[in-house]
Design an enzyme around this catalytic site. Structure first.
Site, short mmCIF file in Angstrom:
data_model
loop_
_atom_site.label_atom_id
_atom_site.label_comp_id
_atom_site.label_asym_id
_atom_site.label_seq_id
_atom_site.Cartn_x
_atom_site.Cartn_y
_atom_site.Cartn_z
N ARG A 64 17.84 0.58 11.95
CA ARG A 64 16.67 1.19 11.30
C ARG A 64 16.75 2.72 11.40
O ARG A 64 16.44 3.43 10.45
CB ARG A 64 15.41 0.68 12.00
N HIS A 108 -2.32 -1.80 0.92
CA HIS A 108 -2.13 -3.09 1.60
C HIS A 108 -3.06 -4.13 0.98
O HIS A 108 -4.27 -3.88 0.87
CB HIS A 108 -2.42 -2.95 3.10
N LEU A 143 1.28 -0.41 12.49
CA LEU A 143 1.38 -1.02 11.15
C LEU A 143 0.01 -1.34 10.56
O LEU A 143 -0.83 -1.95 11.22
CB LEU A 143 2.21 -2.32 11.23
C1 GRF Z 1 1.32 -5.13 -3.91
O1 GRF Z 1 0.50 -6.26 -3.82
C2 GRF Z 1 1.09 -4.26 -2.70
O2 GRF Z 1 -0.24 -4.29 -2.20
C3 GRF Z 1 1.99 -4.90 -1.71
O3 GRF Z 1 3.16 -5.21 -2.44
C4 GRF Z 1 2.79 -5.47 -3.80
C5 GRF Z 1 3.65 -4.56 -4.64
O4 GRF Z 1 3.47 -4.76 -5.97
N1 GRF Z 1 2.29 -4.05 -0.59
P1 GRF Z 1 4.14 -3.74 -7.02
O5 GRF Z 1 5.59 -3.58 -6.64
O6 GRF Z 1 3.41 -2.43 -6.93
O7 GRF Z 1 3.95 -4.41 -8.33
#
Ligand code: GRF
Length: 189
Positions: A64, A108, A143
Site C-alpha cells: 500500500r 459514502h 475510515l
Molecule cells: C457509489 O455508490 C458511491 O457511493 C460508492 O461507490 C459507488 C460509485 O459509483 N462509494 P460511481 O462510480 O460514482 O458510479
C-alpha cells in the site's frame, strides 16, 4: 479557480455529475480524474469530457505504501487544491490522508455513522431499517468517520433488494455530491 482532482475506481457516475456541475460561476474546475483501475469506465467518460486522466494501478505495487507514494506523486503533478473521492475503493492510510487532510472529500452510500465500510444496502435491509441514504464527509484517517458535510435520505421499501436500494441511493448521490461540493468550494474561495 479551485483545482479539483476526482479519484474513481469504477463507472464514475458521481464523477460525471461533479464535473458537469463545475461550470459557469462555479469556483472549481476538474483538473484530473485518476483511477486505481485501468479499466474503470469513468476514465473513458472523463476523456470524453476533455478532462485529464491518470491511472495508478494498485496491482502493480508490492504494498500500500508504494502504491500511495505513486498516487501522491501523480496528484502533486496535477497540483489540485481539493480531492473528491467518488467511488474510489482503496482504503487510504492515515499517513496519506494526513497529507491532504482538510481538502479531501468522500461520498459514502449510507447514513453515517451507520454502516461504515462495505455492503451498506444489504446491511440496512437486513437490519429492518425503513430509511437509507448517502453521506458526503471530510476524509480523516479513520475510515468513513470524518466530519459530515451533507446527507440525503431515501426510503427502503418492503421487498427491496440491495440493488434496488443502491439504484435509489445513487440517484440521491448524484444531486447531493455536486451541491455539497459547491458549498465547500465556495468557502475555499
Ligand atoms: C457509489 O455508490 C458511491 O457511493 C460508492 O461507490 C459507488 C460509485 O459509483 N462509494 P460511481 O462510480 O460514482 O458510479
Amino acid at each position: 479557480m479551485i483545482r479539483t482532482a476526482i479519484l474513481i475506481s469504477g463507472g464514475g457516475s458521481n464523477m460525471v455529475r461533479l464535473a458537469e456541475s463545475m461550470t459557469g460561476d462555479h469556483p472549481a474546475r476538474p483538473v484530473l480524474v485518476m483511477s486505481n483501475r485501468p479499466d474503470a469506465g469513468g476514465l473513458f467518460k472523463a476523456r470524453d469530457m476533455g478532462i485529464e486522466t491518470a491511472v495508478v494501478d494498485h496491482k502493480e505495487f508490492e504494498d500500500r505504501a508504494a502504491f500511495e507514494t505513486k498516487l501522491h506523486e501523480a496528484l502533486l503533478a496535477a497540483n489540485p487544491d481539493v480531492i473528491c473521492l467518488a467511488g474510489f475503493m482503496r482504503v487510504l492510510t492515515a499517513e496519506f490522508v494526513q497529507k491532504w487532510q482538510g481538502r479531501m472529500l468522500n461520498i459514502h452510500p449510507s447514513l453515517l455513522p451507520k454502516y461504515k465500510g462495505l455492503h451498506t444496502h444489504k446491511r440496512a435491509i437486513e437490519a429492518g431499517d425503513t430509511q437509507a441514504g448517502v453521506t458526503v464527509h471530510m476524509v480523516t484517517p479513520a475510515l468513513d468517520d470524518g466530519p459530515i458535510l451533507g446527507q440525503a435520505r431515501v426510503p427502503i421499501h418492503a421487498g427491496d433488494t440491495p440493488d434496488d436500494l443502491a439504484a435509489r441511493v445513487l440517484t440521491a448521490e448524484h444531486s447531493l455530491y455536486p451541491a455539497v461540493f459547491r458549498r465547500f468550494a465556495e468557502q475555499l474561495k
